[in-house]
Design a protein around this motif. Structure first.
Motif, PDB file in Angstrom:
ATOM      1  N   UNK A 231       0.843  -1.203   0.000  1.00  0.00           N
ATOM      2  CA  UNK A 231       0.000   0.000   0.000  1.00  0.00           C
ATOM      3  C   UNK A 231       0.876   1.251   0.000  1.00  0.00           C
ATOM      4  N   UNK A 232       1.975   1.208   0.741  1.00  0.00           N
ATOM      5  CA  UNK A 232       2.910   2.337   0.768  1.00  0.00           C
ATOM      6  C   UNK A 232       3.456   2.623  -0.621  1.00  0.00           C
ATOM      7  N   UNK A 233       3.776   1.570  -1.357  1.00  0.00           N
ATOM      8  CA  UNK A 233       4.302   1.743  -2.716  1.00  0.00           C
ATOM      9  C   UNK A 233       3.262   2.399  -3.621  1.00  0.00           C
ATOM     10  N   UNK A 234       2.010   1.987  -3.494  1.00  0.00           N
ATOM     11  CA  UNK A 234       0.930   2.588  -4.294  1.00  0.00           C
ATOM     12  C   UNK A 234       0.772   4.071  -3.977  1.00  0.00           C
ATOM     13  N   UNK A 235       0.759   4.388  -2.700  1.00  0.00           N
ATOM     14  CA  UNK A 235       0.571   5.783  -2.281  1.00  0.00           C
ATOM     15  C   UNK A 235       1.795   6.619  -2.668  1.00  0.00           C
ATOM     16  N   UNK A 236       2.984   6.032  -2.607  1.00  0.00           N
ATOM     17  CA  UNK A 236       4.192   6.754  -3.025  1.00  0.00           C
ATOM     18  C   UNK A 236       4.122   7.101  -4.508  1.00  0.00           C
ATOM     19  N   UNK A 237       3.667   6.156  -5.329  1.00  0.00           N
ATOM     20  CA  UNK A 237       3.508   6.442  -6.774  1.00  0.00           C
ATOM     21  C   UNK A 237       2.502   7.561  -6.992  1.00  0.00           C
ATOM     22  N   UNK A 238       1.421   7.531  -6.237  1.00  0.00           N
ATOM     23  CA  UNK A 238       0.417   8.589  -6.340  1.00  0.00           C
ATOM     24  C   UNK A 238       1.000   9.932  -5.896  1.00  0.00           C
ATOM     25  N   UNK A 239       1.781   9.923  -4.828  1.00  0.00           N
ATOM     26  CA  UNK A 239       2.410  11.154  -4.348  1.00  0.00           C
ATOM     27  C   UNK A 239       3.333  11.745  -5.404  1.00  0.00           C
ATOM     28  N   UNK A 240       4.101  10.900  -6.062  1.00  0.00           N
ATOM     29  CA  UNK A 240       5.011  11.366  -7.110  1.00  0.00           C
ATOM     30  C   UNK A 240       4.219  11.984  -8.260  1.00  0.00           C
ATOM     31  N   UNK A 241       3.158  11.318  -8.674  1.00  0.00           N
ATOM     32  CA  UNK A 241       2.345  11.826  -9.787  1.00  0.00           C
ATOM     33  C   UNK A 241       1.709  13.172  -9.449  1.00  0.00           C
ATOM     34  N   UNK A 242       1.135  13.281  -8.265  1.00  0.00           N
ATOM     35  CA  UNK A 242       0.503  14.537  -7.851  1.00  0.00           C
ATOM     36  C   UNK A 242       1.561  15.627  -7.705  1.00  0.00           C
ATOM     37  N   UNK A 243       2.706  15.276  -7.130  1.00  0.00           N
ATOM     38  CA  UNK A 243       3.780  16.261  -6.949  1.00  0.00           C
ATOM     39  C   UNK A 243       4.258  16.799  -8.287  1.00  0.00           C
ATOM     40  N   UNK A 244       4.353  15.934  -9.271  1.00  0.00           N
ATOM     41  CA  UNK A 244       4.778  16.393 -10.601  1.00  0.00           C
ATOM     42  C   UNK A 244       3.746  17.336 -11.210  1.00  0.00           C
ATOM     43  N   UNK A 245       2.478  16.995 -11.060  1.00  0.00           N
ATOM     44  CA  UNK A 245       1.424  17.863 -11.604  1.00  0.00           C
ATOM     45  C   UNK A 245       1.414  19.221 -10.927  1.00  0.00           C
ATOM     46  N   UNK A 246       1.688  19.239  -9.648  1.00  0.00           N
ATOM     47  CA  UNK A 246       1.635  20.487  -8.874  1.00  0.00           C
ATOM     48  C   UNK A 246       3.010  21.133  -8.716  1.00  0.00           C
TER      49      UNK A 246
END
Length: 93
Positions: free
Chosen positions: A23-38
């Motif tokens: 689950x941590x890996x999934x959320x980390x990928x999401x964090x990276x994607x959102x961080x790149x967008x923002x």
């Protein structure tokens, strides 16, 4: 939400510390994607560190993917000067 990426990175880190690696890996990928967008480079850095750690702990991830996360984190560390993450990155590199 202005700090969404940072919250996701912290959540991924907390999940990883709590032993919920997948689950941590999934959320980390999401964090990276959102961080790149923002364009939140600090959150992206944090996400890459957590992603590399979860992959390294799992044994099934290719070394190349782990190295890519670590390299991205190193570049972001130099770009942001977010020294708070330096020891975590150097400890995993």
């Amino acid at each position: 939400l202005e700090i969404e990426a940072r919250l996701l990175a912290y959540r991924a880190d907390a999940l990883d510390c709590g032993g919920h690696r997948l689950r941590a890996a999934e959320v980390a990928r999401e964090a990276i994607a959102v961080a790149r967008r923002r364009t939140d480079r600090v959150a992206e850095l944090h996400g890459h560190i957590v992603a590399a750690h979860t992959m390294a702990a799992g044994d099934e991830a290719p070394e190349l993917r782990i190295a890519e996360h670590l390299q991205a984190a190193k570049v972001l560390l130099d770009t942001t000067a977010a020294g708070i993450f330096a020891s975590r990155l150097l400890g995993r590199a």
